[in-house]
Design a protein around this motif. Sequence first.
Motif, PDB file in Angstrom:
ATOM      1  N   UNK A 121       0.825  -1.212   0.000  1.00 17.01           N
ATOM      2  CA  UNK A 121       0.000   0.000   0.000  1.00 17.01           C
ATOM      3  C   UNK A 121       0.856   1.258   0.000  1.00 17.01           C
ATOM      4  N   UNK A 122       1.948   1.236   0.742  1.00 19.89           N
ATOM      5  CA  UNK A 122       2.831   2.406   0.763  1.00 19.89           C
ATOM      6  C   UNK A 122       3.571   2.559  -0.567  1.00 19.89           C
ATOM      7  N   UNK A 123       3.831   1.431  -1.232  1.00 21.75           N
ATOM      8  CA  UNK A 123       4.463   1.504  -2.546  1.00 21.75           C
ATOM      9  C   UNK A 123       3.529   2.171  -3.553  1.00 21.75           C
ATOM     10  N   UNK A 124       2.242   1.846  -3.473  1.00 17.56           N
ATOM     11  CA  UNK A 124       1.267   2.521  -4.347  1.00 17.56           C
ATOM     12  C   UNK A 124       1.225   4.011  -4.039  1.00 17.56           C
ATOM     13  N   UNK A 125       1.225   4.341  -2.749  1.00 19.96           N
ATOM     14  CA  UNK A 125       1.248   5.748  -2.354  1.00 19.96           C
ATOM     15  C   UNK A 125       2.479   6.447  -2.929  1.00 19.96           C
TER      16      UNK A 125
END
Length: 201
Positions: free
Chosen positions: A103-107
């Motif tokens: 999820x943080x990679x998408x962010x």
Amino acid sequence: AGPRADPPAGSAHRVIDNRLAVAEDAPTRAKRLRDEATIEERESQAPEPALALFGRALEQQPEDTRLEAEVLRLAESTEAFAVAADAFRAAAAATDGPRRAHLRSIEAHLRSEKLGDAAGALDAALGALDADPLRESYADHVVALCQTTDPRVEDVLRRAALAPNAPPGHMRRLLSVERLAEDADLFATLWAPPRLPLIPS
């Protein structure tokens, strides 16, 4: 009878919040938010509020890949990428391990590619690597975004490089970042303005 007055701004969200307050668990809250988001998009033709609601639903159930897809879909159609990036950050905080990293990679991608927010993208990429230190793609993203000598980069890469079963490439990436920091220090030293001697009064 006269025309019916429009509901006051924010009243729909107050109704939703009231419903969420009596929901017993996260899956129930996520379902109610998802249902409201669907109504907003399909019946009210309001995709941006729908995006915010899907984002809140994802925070309640961060493992739900369908909610993830809905947030990304509406982010593209509305171009409200900041709302989506914040939603992924909030959802990541509600989980851990590889899912938090994902999820943080998408962010990080949204902040870098869609918003031009280099500092926010680096922060998110560091969060992804910290949550899943064995993923080489996360380490590559950190190095790609590292345009400044941010001490956090060395700290996170060092932890990743020293993690059990860390891929050999992590140490190479750490060394490249350390050289970047050394070069920056040397540049600052060489180009520092000379100190003028004090003139006695």
